[in-house]
Write a protein that holds these residues in place. Structure first.
Motif, PDB file in Angstrom:
ATOM      1  N   SER A   1      -1.907  11.497  -9.368  1.00 35.78           N
ATOM      2  CA  SER A   1      -1.449  10.706  -8.225  1.00 35.78           C
ATOM      3  C   SER A   1      -1.860   9.264  -8.453  1.00 35.78           C
ATOM      4  O   SER A   1      -3.025   8.981  -8.713  1.00 35.78           O
TER       5      SER A   1
ATOM      6  N   PHE B   1      -1.646   0.523 -11.548  1.00 30.24           N
ATOM      7  CA  PHE B   1      -1.820   1.517 -10.508  1.00 30.24           C
ATOM      8  C   PHE B   1      -3.192   2.161 -10.664  1.00 30.24           C
ATOM      9  O   PHE B   1      -3.691   2.299 -11.773  1.00 30.24           O
TER      10      PHE B   1
ATOM     11  N   ARG C   1      -2.062  -0.984  -7.188  1.00 34.24           N
ATOM     12  CA  ARG C   1      -3.341  -1.697  -7.192  1.00 34.24           C
ATOM     13  C   ARG C   1      -3.111  -3.194  -7.197  1.00 34.24           C
ATOM     14  O   ARG C   1      -3.355  -3.884  -6.251  1.00 34.24           O
TER      15      ARG C   1
ATOM     16  N   LYS D   1      -1.617   5.125  -7.090  1.00 39.22           N
ATOM     17  CA  LYS D   1      -1.410   4.235  -5.948  1.00 39.22           C
ATOM     18  C   LYS D   1      -1.421   2.798  -6.450  1.00 39.22           C
ATOM     19  O   LYS D   1      -2.215   2.440  -7.318  1.00 39.22           O
TER      20      LYS D   1
ATOM     21  N   ASN E   1       3.334   1.948  -2.181  1.00 39.03           N
ATOM     22  CA  ASN E   1       3.845   2.271  -3.508  1.00 39.03           C
ATOM     23  C   ASN E   1       3.005   3.381  -4.124  1.00 39.03           C
ATOM     24  O   ASN E   1       1.863   3.180  -4.502  1.00 39.03           O
ATOM     25  N   VAL E   2       3.603   4.572  -4.211  1.00 36.54           N
ATOM     26  CA  VAL E   2       2.908   5.757  -4.697  1.00 36.54           C
ATOM     27  C   VAL E   2       3.778   6.425  -5.752  1.00 36.54           C
ATOM     28  O   VAL E   2       4.992   6.532  -5.598  1.00 36.54           O
TER      29      VAL E   2
ATOM     30  N   PRO F   1       0.806  -1.218   0.000  1.00 40.90           N
ATOM     31  CA  PRO F   1       0.000   0.000   0.000  1.00 40.90           C
ATOM     32  C   PRO F   1       0.841   1.272   0.000  1.00 40.90           C
ATOM     33  O   PRO F   1       0.308   2.352  -0.133  1.00 40.90           O
TER      34      PRO F   1
ATOM     35  N   VAL G   1      -5.769   8.106  -8.414  1.00 45.13           N
ATOM     36  CA  VAL G   1      -6.626   8.521  -7.298  1.00 45.13           C
ATOM     37  C   VAL G   1      -6.872  10.021  -7.252  1.00 45.13           C
ATOM     38  O   VAL G   1      -7.521  10.503  -6.333  1.00 45.13           O
TER      39      VAL G   1
ATOM     40  N   TYR H   1       3.841   9.935  -8.382  1.00 47.03           N
ATOM     41  CA  TYR H   1       3.281  11.221  -8.774  1.00 47.03           C
ATOM     42  C   TYR H   1       3.794  11.554 -10.163  1.00 47.03           C
ATOM     43  O   TYR H   1       5.010  11.576 -10.394  1.00 47.03           O
TER      44      TYR H   1
END
Length: 184
Positions: A124, A138, A128, A126, A108-109, A106, A141, A111
């Motif tokens: 943005s 991803f 999945r 995130k 792993n982000v 959770p 969001v 931009y």
């Protein structure tokens, strides 16, 4: 008696007008397509052009024991083509905890920032789920600028391996309260 006839006629005409407006309105729910993305685009994420003396990207830690705490912070270029000399349209920055189950983390982000006249704003993303052996999916969001309130998916496919890995990214975005013909 004459006033009753006028009232009934006016009521009948008003009822017919309301029904016709509801049937002929372009914003009826059966004309909206929620299953199809409103905006598709494909881009590439590549290692920045750096001199050998400077570096703003860490080397990824080796994959191995999932119990080892390690993080990979990266800064990459966003280009419109697969070639390293393609037009730069923005940048991709992120924070990844590399494990064997990469996309299930959770944390792993990513931009994505767009820096062109045609596309100005950011997205943005995130983690999945893993979409395949080499693909990661991803969830989009949110966004800013031309991509304000965007939702959808971004599928990453690795095109080059190693530290200089290049990723092909396909975005499928939806924007709330916009018609399918609204340009982004």
């Amino acid at each position: 008696m004459g006033s009753r006839i006028i009232f009934c006629t006016a009521f009948f005409v008003a009822t017919i007008v309301v029904i016709l407006l509801a049937l002929l309105s372009p914003n009826t729910s059966h004309n909206k397509s929620h299953s199809r993305p409103l905006f598709d685009m494909s881009l590439y994420i590549q290692k920045p052009h750096l001199s050998s003396a400077s570096s703003n990207t860490q080397s990824p830690p080796p994959l191995g024991d999932d119990n080892v705490a390690a993080a990979f912070i990266f800064h990459r270029l966003l280009t419109d083509g697969p070639d390293n000399n393609s037009k730069v349209v923005g940048k991709a920055e992120g924070f990844i905890i590399p494990t064997h189950q990469f996309a299930k983390s959770p944390f792993n982000v990513i931009y994505i920032t767009f820096e062109t006249v045609e596309r100005s704003g950011s997205l943005s993303l995130k983690a999945r789920e893993a979409a395949g052996d080499t693909d990661e999916e991803f969830r989009v969001v949110g966004g800013t600028g031309a991509f304000a309130f965007a939702r959808g998916v971004a599928v990453f496919s690795r095109t080059k391996m190693g530290v200089d890995a290049t990723y092909y990214v396909r975005f499928q975005l939806q924007f709330p309260n916009q018609s399918p013909t609204t340009p982004v």
